[in-house]
Design an enzyme around this catalytic site. Structure first.
Site, mmCIF file in Angstrom:
data_model
loop_
_atom_site.group_PDB
_atom_site.id
_atom_site.type_symbol
_atom_site.label_atom_id
_atom_site.label_comp_id
_atom_site.label_asym_id
_atom_site.label_seq_id
_atom_site.Cartn_x
_atom_site.Cartn_y
_atom_site.Cartn_z
ATOM 1 C CD GLU A 20 -2.648 -1.393 2.425
ATOM 2 O OE1 GLU A 20 -2.921 -0.559 3.207
ATOM 3 O OE2 GLU A 20 -3.311 -2.463 2.415
ATOM 4 C CD GLU A 29 -4.251 -8.047 1.421
ATOM 5 O OE1 GLU A 29 -5.255 -7.467 2.091
ATOM 6 O OE2 GLU A 29 -3.159 -7.930 1.668
HETATM 7 O O1 9MR Z 1 -6.838 -8.826 8.366
HETATM 8 C C1 9MR Z 1 -5.956 -8.214 8.939
HETATM 9 C C2 9MR Z 1 -6.116 -7.985 10.579
HETATM 10 O O2 9MR Z 1 -6.458 -9.252 10.979
HETATM 11 C C3 9MR Z 1 -4.899 -7.192 11.113
HETATM 12 O O3 9MR Z 1 -5.346 -7.036 12.348
HETATM 13 C C4 9MR Z 1 -4.715 -5.986 10.395
HETATM 14 C C5 9MR Z 1 -3.562 -5.064 10.890
HETATM 15 O O4 9MR Z 1 -2.461 -5.700 10.837
HETATM 16 O O5 9MR Z 1 -4.411 -6.052 8.894
HETATM 17 C C6 9MR Z 1 -5.470 -6.859 8.359
HETATM 18 O O6 9MR Z 1 -4.965 -7.408 7.003
HETATM 19 C C7 9MR Z 1 -4.854 -6.122 6.145
HETATM 20 C C8 9MR Z 1 -3.498 -6.465 5.178
HETATM 21 O O7 9MR Z 1 -2.218 -6.647 6.110
HETATM 22 C C9 9MR Z 1 -3.347 -5.487 4.096
HETATM 23 N N1 9MR Z 1 -4.644 -5.038 3.563
HETATM 24 C C10 9MR Z 1 -5.697 -5.277 3.906
HETATM 25 C C11 9MR Z 1 -5.929 -6.077 5.112
HETATM 26 C C12 9MR Z 1 -7.253 -5.955 5.856
HETATM 27 O O8 9MR Z 1 -7.290 -4.588 6.504
#
Ligand code: 9MR
Length: 363
Positions: A158, A264
């Site tokens: 990102e 994802e």
């Molecule tokens: O799904 C993930 C969640 O469990 C975590 O708490 C969060 C913070 O680390 O990140 C979420 O995953 C994200 C991913 O790393 C990047 N793209 C968006 C995802 C959803 O927020």
């Protein structure tokens, strides 16, 4: 001895066992997971704590997937929560789990503004030169430790704004300039030359400005000889994200020659503005009709991936959580939704079978 009675019973036993064995192989066919029907890896992100305490979830994970991404344990705030502290324990257990179950381990992620620990931010604010040194040390230490065990990394996650074509003004960017991206790839490559290195972002399947900007950045990196080898489409989409738009974005992306990872995947019904708690509840209930529509959408995504992305560029499709019970969507956007392929009771939804059909159908 009454021979006709004897032969009759042999005949009946044979028929019954034939029927039983057919039934057995039918069952086996039904139990075959998604991965068995795909000629590219099928993965899921999952929180390792959730996985480790739930046997049913583990069985589903093992039978359906041959690639695994940790949803949060491999991020910087969990690896180095305090200065000088590195905690590898959970990752070592993920490595063991992936190895035992013959799954590819996908490393998510090395640099992400959202998982940068506070202590790093605070130190960087006082000394931006230090941040450059820390980034090199962190990536080198981490990637070297898991060399040959983690197949690929989301090196930068990102790096662009949520919408439009601008670079995200993160603390990494502010302190080190745009070059931090190139450097991160360089350090990761030096630590493990075999690892496949991805740039990963969201909205690029539907926001043309953002996609174009991503592709421009990739071209520049490639021209400079930066070792980038993949592009991740997070693909957190909505039921009304047009298929034609997604298809066009994939077509443009394959021209980079990079590995393409749907990294994802999930498909929601409701709306949000991309921010925490920014969900808008449009649908209160999941109807049968909605389930069928979602199944079609999952099927279309697989079919697009199979037909648009050349075989040698198919790095795989990864779901982001695979049950409606565990999905991140509800908590993050503060809405109720049903974005995944298994329901709250961990039963496969029509979405699962739609995805499966997409895998099985010949192009
Ligand atoms: O799904 C993930 C969640 O469990 C975590 O708490 C969060 C913070 O680390 O990140 C979420 O995953 C994200 C991913 O790393 C990047 N793209 C968006 C995802 C959803 O927020």
């Amino acid at each position: 001895m009454n021979y006709s009675k004897y032969f009759n019973s042999i005949f009946i036993i044979t028929i019954v066992s034939l029927l039983l064995s057919c039934n057995g192989s039918d069952k086996k066919e039904k139990l075959k997971g998604l991965k068995e029907h795909a000629d590219f890896p099928i993965g899921t992100a999952i929180k390792i704590k959730t996985l480790s305490k739930d046997e049913k979830l583990q069985k589903l994970q093992i039978s359906n997937f041959n690639s695994i991404t940790s949803a949060s344990d491999m991020k910087m705030n969990n690896i180095t929560p305090k200065e000088g502290v590195y905690s590898w324990g959970i990752i070592d257990s993920i490595v063991g789990y992936a190895h035992k179950n013959n799954q590819r381990l996908f490393g998510h992620n090395l640099i992400w503004h959202s998982s940068t620990p506070n202590w790093v931010k605070e130190k960087a604010a006082k000394d931006s030169l230090w941040l450059g040194t820390f980034m090199k040390e962190y990536i080198t230490k981490y990637v070297t430790r898991y060399k040959g065990k983690v197949a690929a990394w989301d090196v930068v996650n990102e790096g662009l704004e949520s919408h439009g074509g601008n670079v995200r003004k993160t603390m990494w960017y502010n302190a080190l300039g745009k070059d931090y991206i190139a450097k991160a790839f360089q350090y990761a490559h030096e630590a493990d030359p075999e690892a496949i290195l991805f740039y990963n972002d969201f909205n690029i399947e539907r926001d043309t400005l953002k996609l174009n900007s991503t592709l421009k950045m990739i071209k520049e990196l490639q021209a400079k000889g930066v070792p980038i080898s993949g592009l991740g489409f997070q693909m957190h989409i909505r039921m009304d994200t047009p298929n034609e738009v997604i298809a066009n974005s994939l077509k443009k992306a394959v021209k980079t020659g990079l590995q393409i990872h749907i990294s994802e995947l999930d498909i929601i019904f409701n709306k949000h503005d991309d921010t925490r708690r920014g969900g808008i509840q449009v649908y209160e209930k999941l109807t049968d009709e909605m389930k069928q529509e979602q199944a079609k959408k999952y099927k279309s995504i697989v079919k697009m991936y199979k037909t648009i992305v050349p075989k040698e560029q198919q790095y795989g499709i990864t779901f982001w959580d695979f049950t409606d019970r565990d999905t991140w969507i509800k908590g993050f956007f503060n809405i109720n939704d049903w974005p995944t392929i298994f329901d709250e009771q961990l039963e496969p939804k029509p979405a699962y079978f739609g995805f499966l059909e997409g895998l099985k159908e010949k192009n």
